[in-house]
Design a protein around this motif. Structure first.
Motif, short mmCIF file in Angstrom:
data_model
loop_
_atom_site.label_atom_id
_atom_site.label_comp_id
_atom_site.label_asym_id
_atom_site.label_seq_id
_atom_site.Cartn_x
_atom_site.Cartn_y
_atom_site.Cartn_z
N ILE A 1 -39.03 24.77 0.92
CA ILE A 1 -39.55 24.01 1.90
C ILE A 1 -38.83 24.28 3.34
O ILE A 1 -37.90 24.60 3.42
N LYS A 2 -40.16 24.41 4.20
CA LYS A 2 -39.85 24.83 5.49
C LYS A 2 -40.27 23.75 6.54
O LYS A 2 -39.84 23.86 7.52
N THR A 3 -41.09 22.96 6.04
CA THR A 3 -41.48 22.08 7.02
C THR A 3 -41.35 20.64 6.42
O THR A 3 -41.85 20.35 5.08
N LEU A 4 -41.12 19.64 7.24
CA LEU A 4 -41.10 18.09 6.56
C LEU A 4 -42.00 17.32 7.36
O LEU A 4 -41.89 17.25 8.49
N LEU B 1 -35.44 22.63 9.50
CA LEU B 1 -36.78 22.21 9.03
C LEU B 1 -37.53 21.86 10.33
O LEU B 1 -37.01 21.17 11.24
N LYS B 2 -38.62 22.29 10.34
CA LYS B 2 -39.87 21.70 11.30
C LYS B 2 -40.24 20.43 10.94
O LYS B 2 -40.23 20.16 9.49
N LYS C 1 -30.88 21.83 7.81
CA LYS C 1 -31.64 23.21 7.39
C LYS C 1 -32.55 23.62 8.08
O LYS C 1 -33.44 24.73 7.75
N ALA D 1 -32.88 17.76 7.26
CA ALA D 1 -33.84 18.61 7.84
C ALA D 1 -33.19 19.19 9.01
O ALA D 1 -33.47 20.41 9.50
#
Lengths: 204, 452
Positions: free
Chosen positions: A92-95, A132-133, A130, A127
Motif C-alpha cells: 500500500i502506497k496510497t490511502l 503514505l499519500k 508510513k 498513514a
C-alpha cells in the motif's frame, strides 16, 4: 345534520394542477448548474501517488463503492476495505478516503460516529507514520454536507495530498479555501462522470 | 364521545405512535437490503437494483410516515372534540404535531427524516380533505388517503430531477441519486418516479372526490327521507281533515230529518185525529229511515243499494249550494237509464264534490254554466259534469288524482276521495280539460231493470 359545504368543482382540479406546476418549477430550479467561478485544476499535471491503493470510507456511505468501481475501471490496483482499521496490507502506497457520513449504515453495522472518528484518526496516524499519500474524495454533493461529514472532510483534508470533490459539494468553497490555505492541489468537477480523469491523474 | 370510544382512540394512538417510533429499528434488515442493493447496483452496473432499492425505500418511508401522521390525526380528533373547533383548526394541529413528532423521532432514533417531503405531503392531504369530503372524523378514509398520498410523494425523493432541490436530501435517497448519476440511470429513475407519483396522486384525488360525492348522496337521501316522512304526515292530516269534513257534512244532513221528526212530534202531541196521527207517524218513520240510511251509507262503505239514476242525481242536486246568481246548473237525463248498485250517500257526496269543484274553478265568463248529463253508455250509467271554466293545465292533469295535489290552495284531497269512492263502487272516472272548460265523466255498471 352537518351542513354540506358547497363543493367548488374547480378545487379538485386546481389544487393538483398547482401542485404539479410547483413540482415542475422545483425540478427546473434544482437542475441549475452550480458552476463555481474559481480557478479549477482539471487534473494533476503529474502524479503524486502510487499504486497499490487502499480505498476506505470515512462515514460508511455507499459513495466509496463508486470510487472503488472507478479505480477498477482505471485498472488501478486497490484494496477496497470500507471499515479498514489498519494498513498492514502488502504494497500500500496510497490511502484514499471517500468522505460521506451515513447514519443508516451506522445503525445497520452497529457502530457510532465516535467509533468511525476513532478509526479515521487511527488510519491518518498510520498513514503519516508510513509516509503514505492521502487523497480525499468527496462526491456526496451538498446533500451529504452534514456535521459529521464536515468533520471527516476537515480532518482528512488537512492531511491530504490531493482533494477531489464535486462542485456541488463545495458550494460554500470550504474545501477550496482549505486547499488554498494548506497549499493542497484540488480538483472540483461538475459531474460525477468527470471524476475519473483527476483520479487517474493522481497515479499516472 | 363515549368512554369506550375514547379508550379505543387512546389505544389506537398509543399503538400507532409506538410502531412509528420503533419502525426503523424493527425494519433494520430492510434498510440493510436497500444499502446492499445500492452497492450491488454500483458494482454490477445494474440499474434495476437501484429501482428495487428505491421501491423498498419509498414503501418503508410511507409506512413510518403514515403511521405517525395517523397518530397525530387521532390525537387531534379526540383532543378537539370537546372544544368543537373548526375542521381547519384540527387539520393545522395535525400537521404541526406531525412535524414535531417526526423531528422528535428523527432525533431519538438518530436517523434523518425527509422533513420537507413529509410536511408537503401532510399539507396536501389536509387540503384534499378540506376541499373535498366533509367527514374529517372518518378514520378509515383518512388512513386510505394518507397512505396513497404519502406513497405518491415518497417517489419524489428518489427522482434525480429534484436532486439538488428540497426532495431526497437524506442518506438513502442521496445514495440512490448518486448511484443513479454514476450509472447514467437518471432518466429511468425519473420515469419510474413519475410513473408512480402521477397515478397515485390522481387516484388519491379521485378517491377523496368519490368520498365527497358519497357524502352528498347520503345527505340528499336523508333529506328526501325526512321530506317523505313530512309529506306522509301532511297527507295523513289532510285525509283526517277530509274525513272530518265528511262527518260534518253528514251531521249537517242529519239535521234536516231530525227537524222534520221534531216538528211532526209536536204536531203528534197536539193531534187527536187518528188519521192525522197515522200520517204523522208514517212521516216520522220515513224520516228515521232516511237518517238510518244516511248513517249506514256513511259507516259502511261497502253497503250498496240498487238505486235509480234520477234519484241519485236528485239526492246530490238537493245538496248543491245555489246562492250564486251567476251560476247556472242544468241537468239532462237520457231515456231508459239503467239502475246502479252503489252506496247512495257516498256516491252522491262524490258527485257533489265534482260539482263543487266546477263551481269553484276559475272562469273567464261572468256566467258559470255547469251541465250535468245523465246518459246510458252501452250497459253503463254515465254521469258527465261539464263546466265552462278556464280548464286544468295540461301538465297538471296527470297529478290531479294524487292526494295533496291542488292548484287552488286547497287540501287537494277532494278528487282523491272522489276517485276512491267511484272505484269502491265498481265505477270509473276520467277528466278531459282544455281552455274552454273541464268535463268529468263517471261511469257505473248498470243493472237491467226487471220488468214485471
Amino acid at each position: 345534520m352537518k351542513p354540506i359545504r358547497q363543493k367548488n368543482r374547480l378545487k379538485p382540479i386546481i389544487v393538483p394542477f398547482i401542485t404539479g406546476l410547483v413540482l415542475i418549477g422545483m425540478g427546473f430550479i434544482s437542475n441549475r448548474d452550480f458552476n463555481l467561478d474559481i480557478q479549477n485544476m482539471p487534473s494533476l499535471p503529474r502524479p503524486i501517488a502510487e499504486e497499490t491503493v487502499m480505498i476506505t470510507a470515512a462515514g460508511q456511505s455507499t459513495d466509496a463503492y463508486i470510487i472503488k468501481d472507478i479505480a477498477n475501471q482505471l485498472m488501478i490496483h486497490n484494496y477496497f476495505i470500507p471499515q479498514a482499521d489498519h494498513l498492514d496490507f502488502e504494497g500500500i502506497k496510497t490511502l484514499v478516503f471517500v468522505a460521506g457520513n451515513s447514519a443508516i449504515s451506522e445503525k445497520i453495522l452497529d457502530f457510532t460516529f465516535e467509533d468511525e472518528k476513532e478509526r479515521v484518526l487511527k488510519l491518518l496516524k498510520l498513514a503519516f507514520e508510513k509516509d503514505l499519500k492521502i487523497i480525499l474524495v468527496f462526491i456526496g454533493g451538498s446533500q451529504r454536507r452534514d456535521e459529521e461529514t464536515e468533520w471527516f472532510i476537515e480532518q482528512i483534508g488537512g492531511q491530504a495530498h490531493y482533494i477531489i470533490s464535486t462542485s456541488d459539494g463545495d458550494r460554500d468553497q470550504f474545501l477550496y479555501q482549505m486547499a488554498g490555505d494548506l497549499k493542497i492541489p484540488i480538483t472540483l468537477v461538475n459531474a460525477l462522470d468527470d471524476i475519473s480523469e483527476p483520479f487517474a491523474s493522481a497515479f499516472r | 364521545m363515549g368512554k369506550s370510544r375514547m379508550i379505543k382512540y387512546i389505544i389506537g394512538i398509543g399503538l400507532t405512535i409506538t410502531f412509528a417510533f420503533l419502525f426503523p429499528n424493527l425494519t433494520t434488515f430492510m434498510w440493510l437490503t436497500i444499502v446492499a442493493k445500492i452497492r450491488e447496483a454500483i458494482v454490477s452496473g445494474d440499474g434495476g437494483q437501484l429501482i428495487l432499492a428505491s421501491a423498498y425505500t419509498t414503501i418503508l418511508n410511507t409506512i413510518q410516515n403514515a403511521l405517525l401522521f395517523i397518530a397525530c390525526y387521532l390525537i387531534s380528533l379526540i383532543s378537539i372534540k370537546r372544544f368543537k373547533w373548526a375542521d381547519s383548526i384540527k387539520m393545522m394541529m395535525t400537521v404541526v404535531m406531525f412535524i414535531i413528532l417526526g423531528a422528535l423521532r428523527a432525533w431519538w432514533i438518530e436517523i434523518p427524516w425527509e422533513l420537507l417531503t413529509a410536511v408537503i405531503t401532510a399539507t396536501v392531504i389536509m387540503i384534499m380533505v378540506y376541499f373535498t369530503y366533509n367527514q374529517y372524523d372518518s378514520i378509515h378514509r383518512m388512513v386510505l388517503v394518507s397512505c396513497l398520498v404519502f406513497f405518491a410523494f415518497q417517489w419524489l425523493d428518489i427522482m434525480p430531477v429534484f436532486a439538488s432541490g428540497p426532495f431526497g436530501i437524506t442518506d438513502i435517497p442521496t445514495s440512490i441519486l448518486l448511484a443513479s448519476s454514476y450509472l447514467d440511470s437518471d432518466t429511468v429513475l425519473n420515469f419510474v418516479g413519475l410513473a408512480f407519483f402521477v397515478p397515485l396522486f390522481i387516484s388519491s384525488w379521485i378517491m377523496t372526490s368519490l368520498f365527497s360525492s358519497h357524502d352528498e348522496n347520503i345527505a340528499i337521501e336523508k333529506e328526501n327521507h325526512l321530506k317523505e316522512i313530512a309529506l306522509e304526515s301532511v297527507k295523513s292530516s289532510a285525509i283526517e281533515h277530509r274525513i272530518y269534513q265528511e262527518i260534518n257534512s253528514i251531521a249537517h244532513d242529519l239535521k234536516t230529518p231530525l227537524v222534520t221528526i221534531r216538528g211532526l212530534n209536536s204536531l203528534l202531541s197536539m193531534s187527536n185525529d187518528p188519521e192525522k196521527t197515522e200520517a204523522y207517524t208514517q212521516r216520522i218513520d220515513s224520516a228515521v229511515e232516511k237518517m238510518s240510511e244516511m248513517i249506514s251509507g256513511f259507516l259502511y262503505e261497502s253497503s250498496k243499494q240498487e238505486i235509480d239514476a234520477i234519484e241519485l242525481i236528485n239526492y246530490m242536486r238537493a245538496q248543491i249550494p245555489v246562492e250564486d246568481e251567476n251560476l247556472k246548473i242544468s241537468i239532462d237525463y237520457d231515456e231508459d237509464l239503467p239502475l246502479v248498485n252503489v252506496n247512495k250517500i257516498r256516491v252522491s257526496r262524490a258527485l257533489l264534490n265534482i260539482v263543487e269543484n266546477a263551481i269553484g274553478a276559475p272562469y273567464r265568463h261572468q256566467l258559470k254554466i255547469i251541465e250535468i248529463e245523465v246518459a246510458k253508455r252501452e250497459l253503463s250509467l254515465a254521469i258527465i259534469i261539464k263546466d265552462n271554466g278556464t280548464g286544468i293545465a295540461k301538465e297538471d292533469l296527470p297529478f290531479i288524482w294524487d292526494p295533496g295535489f291542488s292548484t287552488r290552495n286547497t287540501t287537494g284531497m277532494g278528487l282523491f276521495f272522489v276517485k276512491k269512492i267511484v272505484e269502491d263502487n265498481n265505477g270509473q272516472i276520467y277528466i278531459e280539460s282544455n281552455s274552454d272548460g273541464t268535463s268529468v265523466t263517471v261511469l257505473f255498471p248498470g243493472i237491467r231493470k226487471e220488468t214485471s
